[in-house]
Design a protein around this motif. Structure first.
Motif, PDB file in Angstrom:
ATOM      1  N   SER A 195      -6.341   9.138 -12.599  1.00 41.91           N
ATOM      2  CA  SER A 195      -6.722   8.927 -11.205  1.00 41.91           C
ATOM      3  C   SER A 195      -7.978   8.068 -11.072  1.00 41.91           C
ATOM      4  O   SER A 195      -8.014   7.094 -10.305  1.00 41.91           O
ATOM      5  N   GLY A 233       0.156   3.723  -2.787  1.00 42.72           N
ATOM      6  CA  GLY A 233      -0.118   5.102  -2.381  1.00 42.72           C
ATOM      7  C   GLY A 233       0.730   6.089  -3.151  1.00 42.72           C
ATOM      8  O   GLY A 233       0.249   7.155  -3.581  1.00 42.72           O
ATOM      9  N   ILE A 234       2.006   5.761  -3.364  1.00 45.74           N
ATOM     10  CA  ILE A 234       2.889   6.643  -4.154  1.00 45.74           C
ATOM     11  C   ILE A 234       2.404   6.725  -5.592  1.00 45.74           C
ATOM     12  O   ILE A 234       2.368   7.814  -6.195  1.00 45.74           O
ATOM     13  N   THR A 244      -7.447   8.201  -0.914  1.00 44.26           N
ATOM     14  CA  THR A 244      -6.791   9.306  -0.191  1.00 44.26           C
ATOM     15  C   THR A 244      -5.503   9.725  -0.891  1.00 44.26           C
ATOM     16  O   THR A 244      -5.221  10.935  -1.014  1.00 44.26           O
ATOM     17  N   SER A 245      -4.708   8.745  -1.365  1.00 46.87           N
ATOM     18  CA  SER A 245      -3.455   9.095  -2.046  1.00 46.87           C
ATOM     19  C   SER A 245      -3.729   9.853  -3.347  1.00 46.87           C
ATOM     20  O   SER A 245      -3.021  10.812  -3.667  1.00 46.87           O
ATOM     21  N   LEU A 254      -4.728  13.427  -2.462  1.00 45.88           N
ATOM     22  CA  LEU A 254      -3.568  14.261  -2.125  1.00 45.88           C
ATOM     23  C   LEU A 254      -2.846  14.723  -3.385  1.00 45.88           C
ATOM     24  O   LEU A 254      -2.380  15.871  -3.459  1.00 45.88           O
ATOM     25  N   GLY A 255      -2.735  13.819  -4.371  1.00 44.64           N
ATOM     26  CA  GLY A 255      -2.102  14.201  -5.621  1.00 44.64           C
ATOM     27  C   GLY A 255      -2.887  15.278  -6.353  1.00 44.64           C
ATOM     28  O   GLY A 255      -2.318  16.239  -6.879  1.00 44.64           O
ATOM     29  N   VAL A 276      -7.208   3.878   1.227  1.00 43.05           N
ATOM     30  CA  VAL A 276      -5.800   4.224   1.003  1.00 43.05           C
ATOM     31  C   VAL A 276      -5.604   4.756  -0.411  1.00 43.05           C
ATOM     32  O   VAL A 276      -4.945   5.790  -0.622  1.00 43.05           O
ATOM     33  N   TYR A 279       0.817  -1.213   0.000  1.00 42.67           N
ATOM     34  CA  TYR A 279       0.000   0.000   0.000  1.00 42.67           C
ATOM     35  C   TYR A 279       0.847   1.258   0.000  1.00 42.67           C
ATOM     36  O   TYR A 279       0.393   2.321  -0.463  1.00 42.67           O
ATOM     37  N   GLY A 317      -0.673   6.291  -6.598  1.00 41.52           N
ATOM     38  CA  GLY A 317      -1.889   7.104  -6.599  1.00 41.52           C
ATOM     39  C   GLY A 317      -1.596   8.582  -6.500  1.00 41.52           C
ATOM     40  O   GLY A 317      -2.242   9.409  -7.172  1.00 41.52           O
ATOM     41  N   LEU A 318      -0.609   8.943  -5.686  1.00 42.28           N
ATOM     42  CA  LEU A 318      -0.223  10.349  -5.560  1.00 42.28           C
ATOM     43  C   LEU A 318       0.281  10.911  -6.878  1.00 42.28           C
ATOM     44  O   LEU A 318      -0.113  12.002  -7.316  1.00 42.28           O
TER      45      LEU A 318
END
Length: 800
Positions: free
Chosen positions: A63, A44-45, A82-83, A86-87, A79, A40, A47-48
């Motif tokens: 996205s 997460g990276i 949210t990532s 943030l991006g 997760v 994750y 997704g950002l």
């Protein structure tokens, strides 16, 4: 004492507290080093970065597509969402943020409302995500007074989302199982490359005036070209060039530069680590001068230099680990294998079977050689009987010689015949004078004995020549058998290797952490055969527990193991042979009754052939007893060997007929009644040579299959009649010999009568059906078998 107890209790509580704290700390550390946590973090990276990726100033299809692919893979949506959020927030565009939130809300609602629909989940999610994006974009631009260009961009973005979902759905499983994966298909390589490339769209950072994004893109092109080949490098280069153009970093005309640079990296990789950077620099320089004719480079030299330094200093251990992915593409690994060895192995197997058939023919022919070239007492008796029958039948003293004084008369003739056998003159025999005094025709008898003895010797000579010819042919067939074994490199093979399926299985097994050495897939007319080679499991039956279920899931077909015993190539390598499961299964039943006091002259066989077909065969030898049994057994044995070795039915029948003609000087024949059922399609072929009718029982009634040909062993050329039909689930095939059909002497239309017997049999069990038919036939003849009687029943049912 009380104080001591209190102190002890406090110490216990303190220890429990410390233990509890250590347990929580250990649990927390395990969480952070757990593979799911690492997964994750990576997702997460991604997704950002994908949340930051914006093309054409306001389009961000990456996205929503990533979120939808995560939902298909059943990942933690909180997760991932949210990532991505943030991006999107880091971009700083309110319109993009609003559109992402609104699209996500609509998409989640649509997914919740339709997730119970039993359909193609990936396709359904793709359509839902595209529609949600279009609805959100249309609503926002409608409020803001949009232009036609904006509507067109929304449609393009929605289509891109649907396409990217399929790409990300192919990439995420590789990330999830990155520790276990060693092979990637060409599609997976492209999918991972596209995902990585679009991550760099939103990763625009500068260090010392150099673009980190550009450096890593060049580095990725070099890595793929070095581990793959020229095609891999060019494909990855084109993809990265498109990404750069979409992000506005280069002009669209420069996309081909990245592709050419990737191809040159692949061409010069044989020069070692420095070959890829050299190829990249040369290609960039040439294309720069060609496109703009100036010294202004399309890809900045210092960025290429930085990526080259990073590529050169990368640890060798990491390169070896990456090369462990079999040059990344499974197809490249399959291409490296020597197909000549595989063809050679299959050729040897086919030729061994062919050699065995010739050897069987030679042995059968040798068995027909009749021993005994000496003059036996039986032969002497036959000659004396012939002479007496011709000479003494009209003699007046015949009754006196052969009724009153038989033994003495027989001894006189036997002594004369012995003299002839020894090359002497019977008239000069010591006993000829005494014989002459008793017989009225001594001269005629002496001449008759010599004549018939000469005839016997001529016949014996021809029989000896026939035996010699048979032995000669037998020896020739054995020689042919030996020669065929050495023809492995000269025969034209008809094996069809399915390389696409081989790649699919290898990649699929690797994705499930199943390590295999090799996969060979051969495609027959209607089915697949798979040969998998892997490290020996030491008898733990890993093939049953892991490999066969995995192959079934990967191919979407059902496979069974050919043999229950694994084939050990040597102590460490195991060969597992799988065959595609049959659509139709067959159960058989046999019921027989011999003619009173004799051996049955009927023989039967049912055998599963290699091409997914099932053969049922009956043979009725001429007459009854051991001689008939020998004829029919020879016919069935040869038929089994020919068909199992892959010979065509016509060739097999003609060879058997020729063998039966050579097998004996006497008139012998046997019938052949053969039914061949395709267990994949349900098609059935009826082949009859001198056999009686066959019956098909189904829901519509009983169908009669009849032909009119002579048995084998009568004429040098036989006529083979072939009848094709289609069988369905629950159908029966009933085959009988002539003793069954002819048992009811009072019925003229015997086939119709037997069809009614079969129709009235109220059972779905083939063995009981055969028993009931035979019993009905015996009852029709008073419980006595007029001839050898055999009933073979086969039930066909659909198993898949």
């Amino acid at each position: 004492m009380r104080n001591i107890k209190v102190v002890a209790e406090l110490a216990t509580i303190s220890n429990q507290s410390v233990t509890s704290k250590h347990g929580k700390l250990k649990h927390t550390m395990e969480f952070f080093i757990n593979s799911n946590f690492k997964l994750y973090v990576i997702l997460g990276i991604l997704g950002l970065l994908l949340g930051r990726a914006v093309i054409l100033d306001f389009l961000n299809p990456f996205s929503i597509a990533f979120m939808a692919a995560a939902m298909i893979q059943e990942l933690n949506l909180f997760v991932i969402g949210t990532s991505i959020l943030l991006g999107v927030l880091s971009v700083g565009e309110k319109g993009i943020l609003l559109k992402y939130l609104f699209t996500s809300l609509v998409f989640i609602l649509m997914y919740v409302a339709s997730h119970k629909i039993k359909a193609n989940k990936k396709l359904a999610v793709s359509i839902a995500a595209a529609l949600a994006n279009f609805a959100a974009g249309y609503f926002i631009f409608y409020v803001q007074n949009y232009y036609l260009y904006d509507l067109l961009m929304i449609i393009i973005e929605s289509i891109l989302i649907a396409v990217l979902i399929f790409i990300y759905d192919c990439s995420i499983p590789i990330i999830k199982n990155y520790k276990n994966r060693r092979l990637l298909s060409a599609e997976e390589v492209v999918a991972v490359t596209i995902m990585a490339a679009f991550c760099f769209v939103g990763a625009e950072f500068f260090i010392a005036g150099l673009s980190v994004k550009n450096i890593f893109i060049i580095f990725i092109i070099m890595i793929f070209a070095y581990l793959g080949n020229t095609g891999t490098g060019a494909a990855v280069g084109i993809i990265m060039g498109i990404v750069q153009a979409l992000s506005g970093s280069i002009l669209p005309s420069a996309i081909g530069v990245y592709g050419l640079c990737g191809m040159m990296c692949g061409l010069l990789k044989n020069l070692g680590r420095f070959g890829c950077p050299l190829g990249f620099i040369i290609s960039n320089a040439l294309m720069t001068f060609y496109i703009n004719g100036s010294t202004e480079v399309l890809i900045r030299f210092y960025e290429i230099l930085a990526a080259s330094m990073l590529f050169v200093v990368i640890p060798t251990s990491l390169i070896k680990r990456l090369s462990g992915y079999k040059t990344v593409i499974a197809g490249e690994y399959l291409k490296e294998r020597s197909y000549s060895m595989r063809v050679k192995e299959h050729t040897i197997d086919r030729l061994s079977e062919l050699s065995g058939v010739y050897r069987s023919l030679a042995d059968t022919l040798k068995e027909t050689v009749q021993e005994g070239s000496y003059f036996s007492q039986t032969d002497a008796a036959q000659i004396i009987d012939q002479v007496v029958g011709k000479t003494c039948s009209g003699c007046g003293l015949g009754s006196n010689c052969w009724k009153r004084d038989f033994y003495k008369s027989y001894q006189y003739l036997f002594n004369l015949l012995t003299t002839i056998e020894n090359g002497g003159d019977p008239k000069r025999n010591d006993g000829f004078k005494a014989f002459k005094e008793r017989c009225l025709k001594p001269e005629e008898i002496a001449e008759g004995l010599r004549y018939y003895y000469d005839m016997y010797r001529n016949g014996l000579s021809w029989k000896k020549k026939m035996n010699e010819s048979r032995l000669l042919v037998s020896d020739q067939l054995k020689e042919v058998s030996a020669v065929v074994s050495d023809l492995a490199l000269r025969i034209d093979m008809d094996e069809d290797f399915d390389r696409d399926m081989e790649e699919l299985i290898m990649v699929g097994l690797d994705s499930e952490a199943v390590r295999v050495k090799d996969v060979i897939v051969t495609r027959a007319a209607d089915a697949l055969d798979i040969d998998i080679r892997m490290d020996s499991c030491g008898g733990k039956r890993e093939c049953i527990r892991s490999i066969i279920p995995a192959v079934n899931r990967i191919t979407g077909k059902k496979f069974n193991k050919k043999d229950m015993i694994c084939d050990l190539i040597h102590s460490s390598i195991c060969s597992i042979k799988l065959k595609e499961a049959h659509r139709y299964q067959i159960a058989t039943g046999i019921s027989r009754m011999n003619k009173s006091g004799t051996v049955s002259g009927d023989n039967y066989s049912f055998i599963e052939l290699k091409d997914g077909k099932f053969m049922l065969a009956l043979s009725d030898g001429m007459g009854a007893g051991p001689k008939a049994a020998l004829e029919s057994n020879t016919t069935i044995t040869l038929l089994e060997k020919f068909l199992y070795a892959g010979f065509d039915k016509d060739v097999a029948l003609k060879a058997i007929n020729s063998m039966m003609l050579l097998k004996s000087n006497e008139e012998t024949y046997s019938t052949i009644d053969m039914t061949v059922i395709n267990q994949y399609t349900g098609e059935v072929e009826f082949v009859k040579v001198g056999a009686v009718s066959t019956f098909i029982k189904n829901e519509d009634g009983v169908q009669v299959i009849r032909t009119g040909t002579l048995p084998v062993g009568i004429l040098s050329n036989i006529d083979v009649e072939l009848v094709k039909k289609k069988l369905g689930d629950g159908d029966f095939v009933v085959m009988v010999t002539d003793g069954v059909l002819d048992c009811n002497k009072d019925i003229v239309d015997k086939e119709r009568w037997l069809a009614e017997v079969i129709m009235n049999a109220n059972t779905r069990n083939p063995q009981r059906l055969a028993d009931e038919i035979l019993q009905s036939c015996l009852d029709a003849n008073g419980g006595v078998a007029p001839d050898d009687m055999t009933v073979m029943a086969a039930k066909i049912w659909e198993a898949m």
